[in-house]
Design a protein around this motif. Sequence first.
Motif, PDB file in Angstrom:
ATOM      1  N   THR A 142       0.855  -1.193   0.000  1.00 32.04           N
ATOM      2  CA  THR A 142       0.000   0.000   0.000  1.00 32.04           C
ATOM      3  C   THR A 142       0.888   1.239   0.000  1.00 32.04           C
ATOM      4  O   THR A 142       1.860   1.303   0.752  1.00 32.04           O
ATOM      5  N   PRO A 143       0.568   2.230  -0.850  1.00 30.55           N
ATOM      6  CA  PRO A 143       1.376   3.451  -0.894  1.00 30.55           C
ATOM      7  C   PRO A 143       1.319   4.198   0.450  1.00 30.55           C
ATOM      8  O   PRO A 143       0.395   4.009   1.234  1.00 30.55           O
ATOM      9  N   VAL A 190      11.265  15.510 -10.940  1.00 29.63           N
ATOM     10  CA  VAL A 190      11.948  16.062  -9.774  1.00 29.63           C
ATOM     11  C   VAL A 190      13.345  15.444  -9.733  1.00 29.63           C
ATOM     12  O   VAL A 190      13.495  14.284  -9.367  1.00 29.63           O
ATOM     13  N   SER A 191      14.331  16.230 -10.187  1.00 31.00           N
ATOM     14  CA  SER A 191      15.686  15.653 -10.343  1.00 31.00           C
ATOM     15  C   SER A 191      16.458  15.697  -9.028  1.00 31.00           C
ATOM     16  O   SER A 191      17.431  14.999  -8.845  1.00 31.00           O
ATOM     17  N   ARG A 192      16.004  16.581  -8.089  1.00 27.88           N
ATOM     18  CA  ARG A 192      16.642  16.608  -6.777  1.00 27.88           C
ATOM     19  C   ARG A 192      15.585  16.883  -5.722  1.00 27.88           C
ATOM     20  O   ARG A 192      14.721  17.744  -5.916  1.00 27.88           O
ATOM     21  N   GLY A 193      15.639  16.134  -4.635  1.00 29.06           N
ATOM     22  CA  GLY A 193      14.663  16.308  -3.563  1.00 29.06           C
ATOM     23  C   GLY A 193      13.690  15.145  -3.539  1.00 29.06           C
ATOM     24  O   GLY A 193      13.426  14.514  -4.563  1.00 29.06           O
ATOM     25  N   ASP A 194      13.178  14.885  -2.339  1.00 26.40           N
ATOM     26  CA  ASP A 194      12.331  13.699  -2.152  1.00 26.40           C
ATOM     27  C   ASP A 194      10.854  14.087  -2.175  1.00 26.40           C
ATOM     28  O   ASP A 194      10.441  15.045  -1.521  1.00 26.40           O
ATOM     29  N   THR A 195      10.047  13.378  -2.972  1.00 25.24           N
ATOM     30  CA  THR A 195       8.593  13.618  -2.980  1.00 25.24           C
ATOM     31  C   THR A 195       7.883  12.267  -2.988  1.00 25.24           C
ATOM     32  O   THR A 195       8.266  11.373  -3.745  1.00 25.24           O
ATOM     33  N   PRO A 196       6.846  12.123  -2.146  1.00 26.91           N
ATOM     34  CA  PRO A 196       6.118  10.845  -2.112  1.00 26.91           C
ATOM     35  C   PRO A 196       5.439  10.565  -3.453  1.00 26.91           C
ATOM     36  O   PRO A 196       5.179  11.475  -4.232  1.00 26.91           O
ATOM     37  N   ALA A 240      10.866   6.026 -10.559  1.00 24.66           N
ATOM     38  CA  ALA A 240      12.200   5.982  -9.962  1.00 24.66           C
ATOM     39  C   ALA A 240      13.034   7.171 -10.455  1.00 24.66           C
ATOM     40  O   ALA A 240      13.828   7.749  -9.717  1.00 24.66           O
ATOM     41  N   ALA A 241      12.817   7.560 -11.709  1.00 22.29           N
ATOM     42  CA  ALA A 241      13.577   8.680 -12.292  1.00 22.29           C
ATOM     43  C   ALA A 241      13.073  10.027 -11.766  1.00 22.29           C
ATOM     44  O   ALA A 241      13.648  11.066 -12.066  1.00 22.29           O
ATOM     45  N   GLY A 242      11.972  10.003 -10.978  1.00 24.77           N
ATOM     46  CA  GLY A 242      11.501  11.234 -10.365  1.00 24.77           C
ATOM     47  C   GLY A 242      10.316  11.878 -11.059  1.00 24.77           C
ATOM     48  O   GLY A 242       9.898  12.977 -10.703  1.00 24.77           O
ATOM     49  N   VAL A 252       2.512  17.294  -6.339  1.00 20.94           N
ATOM     50  CA  VAL A 252       3.755  17.378  -5.560  1.00 20.94           C
ATOM     51  C   VAL A 252       3.685  18.624  -4.680  1.00 20.94           C
ATOM     52  O   VAL A 252       3.682  19.742  -5.177  1.00 20.94           O
ATOM     53  N   SER A 253       3.590  18.426  -3.359  1.00 22.78           N
ATOM     54  CA  SER A 253       3.617  19.606  -2.491  1.00 22.78           C
ATOM     55  C   SER A 253       5.055  19.808  -2.023  1.00 22.78           C
ATOM     56  O   SER A 253       5.708  18.886  -1.542  1.00 22.78           O
ATOM     57  N   ALA A 254       5.552  21.023  -2.241  1.00 28.13           N
ATOM     58  CA  ALA A 254       6.958  21.330  -1.974  1.00 28.13           C
ATOM     59  C   ALA A 254       7.183  21.450  -0.472  1.00 28.13           C
ATOM     60  O   ALA A 254       6.745  22.436   0.135  1.00 28.13           O
TER      61      ALA A 254
END
Lengths: 652, 652
Positions: free
Chosen positions: A99-100, B94-100, B115-117, B124-126
Amino acid sequence: MTPTTDEGGSPPPADLVAGLRREGLLDRPAADAPSDDPAPPDGTGRVLLRFAPAGREHRVPPGVSVFDAASWNGIAIDSTCGGHGTCRKCKVRVSRGDTPITSHDRRTFSEGELAAGWRLACLVSARSDLDVEVPPLVTRPKAATVGVGRQVILRPAVQKRYLELDEPSLADQRTDLRRVLDAIDDLDLHPDLHALRRLPKVLRDNDFKVTAVVVDETLIDIEPGDTTAYRYGLAFDLGTTTVVATLLDLSTGTPCGVASMLNKQQPFGGDVITRISATMMDPDAGERLRTAAQATLAELADQVLAEAGVDPGTVYEVAIAGNATMVALLLGIDPEPLGVAPFVMAHDHFPVLPATEVGLRLHPGARVVLFPALGAYVGGDIVAGMLATGMDRDKRARLFVDVGTNCEIVLSDGERLVATAAPAGPAFEGGAIRRGMRAADGAIEVVKLGETVQLGVIGDVAPMGLCGSGLVDAVAELVRVGLLDASGRFVPDEVAPAIAPTLADRLSKVGQERVFILHRPTPDAPTEDCVFLSQRDIRELQFAKAAIATGWALLCEEIGLAPGDIQQVLLAGSFGSYLSPAAAIRIGLVPKLSVLRIVSAGNVAGEGAKMVLLSSRERAGADALLEEVHYVELSDRADFNDRFVEQLAFPG
Amino acid sequence: MTPTTDEGGSPPPADLVAGLRREGLLDRPAADAPSDDPAPPDGTGRVLLRFAPAGREHRVPPGVSVFDAASWNGIAIDSTCGGHGTCRKCKVRVSRGDTPITSHDRRTFSEGELAAGWRLACLVSARSDLDVEVPPLVTRPKAATVGVGRQVILRPAVQKRYLELDEPSLADQRTDLRRVLDAIDDLDLHPDLHALRRLPKVLRDNDFKVTAVVVDETLIDIEPGDTTAYRYGLAFDLGTTTVVATLLDLSTGTPCGVASMLNKQQPFGGDVITRISATMMDPDAGERLRTAAQATLAELADQVLAEAGVDPGTVYEVAIAGNATMVALLLGIDPEPLGVAPFVMAHDHFPVLPATEVGLRLHPGARVVLFPALGAYVGGDIVAGMLATGMDRDKRARLFVDVGTNCEIVLSDGERLVATAAPAGPAFEGGAIRRGMRAADGAIEVVKLGETVQLGVIGDVAPMGLCGSGLVDAVAELVRVGLLDASGRFVPDEVAPAIAPTLADRLSKVGQERVFILHRPTPDAPTEDCVFLSQRDIRELQFAKAAIATGWALLCEEIGLAPGDIQQVLLAGSFGSYLSPAAAIRIGLVPKLSVLRIVSAGNVAGEGAKMVLLSSRERAGADALLEEVHYVELSDRADFNDRFVEQLAFPG
């Protein structure tokens, strides 16, 4: 309901079937709204959820939240926000299945917990089989029994919170609303204008001791002091013939008032088609029908409120279950497309509306929830019935039959749900029956044939006619004693005395038509003045029950179930409730089963309406149900005609 | 607006300050609603977004969606659904930074892409610094210039779609609505009741060729044929004194009609406090004020619609910018708490309402959007002004001053935003000035002193009095020529001729008070009949400008900025627009800067209202803005009194 009018008379089978097809009733595809869920893992269109430690398994439609799935199956998970992801109490561990992780999960759990599978149950949508560990409850929520033995965990959309707030100061200038919202931090609330208007004065006139009234995520009012004890809802079964209202105490789940009356739309015609025709012939009829429906609801509301001594201002939500035409007329939606081929609904879901839109004067913020519909002729009343009977949650093979002018049939093998509509015609409503009448005072509802004729009459007055259940009883008894043969023909006068000596003399004629006299007002009264059952009446009933029997027989084949394997038959609708199981079996209206398996389900549409008021989860359940039911198109079956004709005969 | 009435007269500084504190105007904490976003990575309360290939950087408040952030900064990302995650067109990497990863992302991208973002920008909430690659646009969306040089990408909440639908058949019995929704699969729509009522007939009367009218995610109507060319919105600047309406063509972003008139609430008092007092003294006043405000909006709507020849039924959305009191009175919310300490609002956000709630008869589904407010005395009009001037998106150090009875001041160093309110008193509206008047015909708005006195008069009629800009001009000129010393006192009669030979004789007396005569109707007219400037008038202006100057001076210290470093000063409000930059500098109303840096911003509240109609992203921006602005409490400053007194003098 069916496009058959009260004008009566019946075509022979071939014509009837042709008629059905002409009316589109034998030519309806499955419900629309294809869900974009992935292909079901098994053939059943559901995914499997295993709940520990309860050790229970349930198949649910893909996309249902784990929280809902548990709730629907009587497994209680902690929650105060009602599953909006705000109270963060509904913590479960998904021990198997992917589950995500949502942003709410990230705010609630540590990385370690997330990795271990901890999630907020209300945000986990079941898209594949899952094993779910449910932590023990802090407090077991109250539950109520509604519908056909359904345990409903009380989670009304209507909530009340008593608040004692700090008064504002130059050091604390939070807005009035913020003050309230901060005190209800487990809900994500939005105020309506009425609530905003009341806020400043009510807060200050009551030393900031007030009760917040919430419906779902809307703050609809701020009431002076503590009013948490007063929280009511109104459930309506909006029938074509009869409308029933139930006033519910939402805190306890107990009904505090019930009332019913004839739908004030009656003068426009007895069934939906005549009412739809009225709107097509007279441009003003639509508005008058709408007004009549609203007046019916309003009068019933007044009755139950007066009966229970409840202030209309404490009724915050209304649920209405009605067929597609009744709902369209109530909302002022043009019903014409429902009445003419290809029988199309404006829509199968309806927006939540202010109660004033349906003519109800309750709390200013009170809203109306309407049941979604499966099709033009399997409406919200049936969806409500399926919910109340738990058709989608029972492991047994069950047959649901709502007997009326139009007859809706639903069959479940414990996994899948199939449904269809059969045009029974007006016989069961007493229409097209020469001495037929509604189930009112003077109507014969029970008939026993022995040495003589025993009649059960509604209201203990002199018999005036036959209602549907009396009709079925009479025919079943005549078949049993042998005065009626399997083909539905009266035996010849000359053989009758040998078959039933004490009853034979009741066989007579009205004009050229043979009749059986059930009640003779005076010893010398002419046959015309008697309550009798005519040969044509019997044909009417045959056509009606044949249409129904063909319906469930074909559903059984569709789902691969032998009629004998059905474990329970639910007879619903105002008529079904009066019907004697034995008689229903004898004339072949239902499969040949032990009478104990035939259950009168009563007013299940009204029960469904009560359920959605008591639980917002059940409301979600009604929508999910719609996705599950597969509509079976009788006209696709080349063998329909033959099957129909087969079913005309009475079982040996 | 400020709790100062028109009664005029002014206390000495100490009393004034005490009065301000008593009225709570110097004692207001920061806005409420703490966001639950993580602590900002740097001190600025924002996260850094780098957009490629645009190569632009922007700091945005945590939680803002990447899609919005790009939109607000003029970087267009493909989208047809308006950022609801349904059209799946707003693909970014998104090449840098983590987003769910959201469930929408999973349905849109392959595992490899995820996987590539790759993500959907609107989801995407910053929450941390991100590098974002934006693919080139398929089509560049239309943009309009509004506010102070703000480029707004046209994305109105109001959308129209022309549809040519298949007619239903027995083989295709989708509901009418489903037919429409299937044709608009990039939006997640819900119908309102009006639309459902119209659906069946409009579809069938027009061969299923219709136009769907959408506001945000609500389907509000189905119109016959193709009406996509007709799509309008109404923007209102609901001022205490003046109300301005602009009719906007939402397809092109161009205004097609503008009208303004005095607020019909005027008879209840010139400023907010007198109107609030009215509601406290007369229980019916609230309703009458509400009716008056509604009548004002309705009359202006009729004017602009008639002027542009636009059908009211084609206006689908309304935006209103007004101060906290104007909005409360318009909505029928008790304003009393706004007028008495501790000055509390019912709420700082308002629900979206049907236009009928504010007395506007437009399309039946038309709705009203109101600007949120920062505080009881920094209302939605100022939030609209900040939006229109891009206070939160400009890298320059900027000062925003809305000059009026109550003066709102906002300062930005390009990163942070601070705001405060200063009670300027009625001087700028002409109140408490002996020959003061509103900026109407006969009002002196420009004063030049040379050999003689040159006057600019509104309407080219004989001078009747001084409006705010004329007042400031007159005082500035008197200071320049030296007839007024830095302390604001007229020089003694005996020295005046030496200083300004041709003007000295205009120094005179009315009663015991010294005055400077600006206009003498007839050569022998007594001084009482002249338009003059009195010593007390000058004190009034000194108190007013001192309050304002103290405000921005303290904001500068708060944010660590020298007044000289301010790169742009925006003078807003009906008064600010008329004010001469040179004069404003000379009396010290604004920092000592090149006049080129002083910009008259005009009616920025109205511009903000237009922006939210043209772009639902800008609407989101107005809410985000609220979270960013830090309200500075002047009364926290021990040195307020001293600073105030310092500012009373005119700069050398």
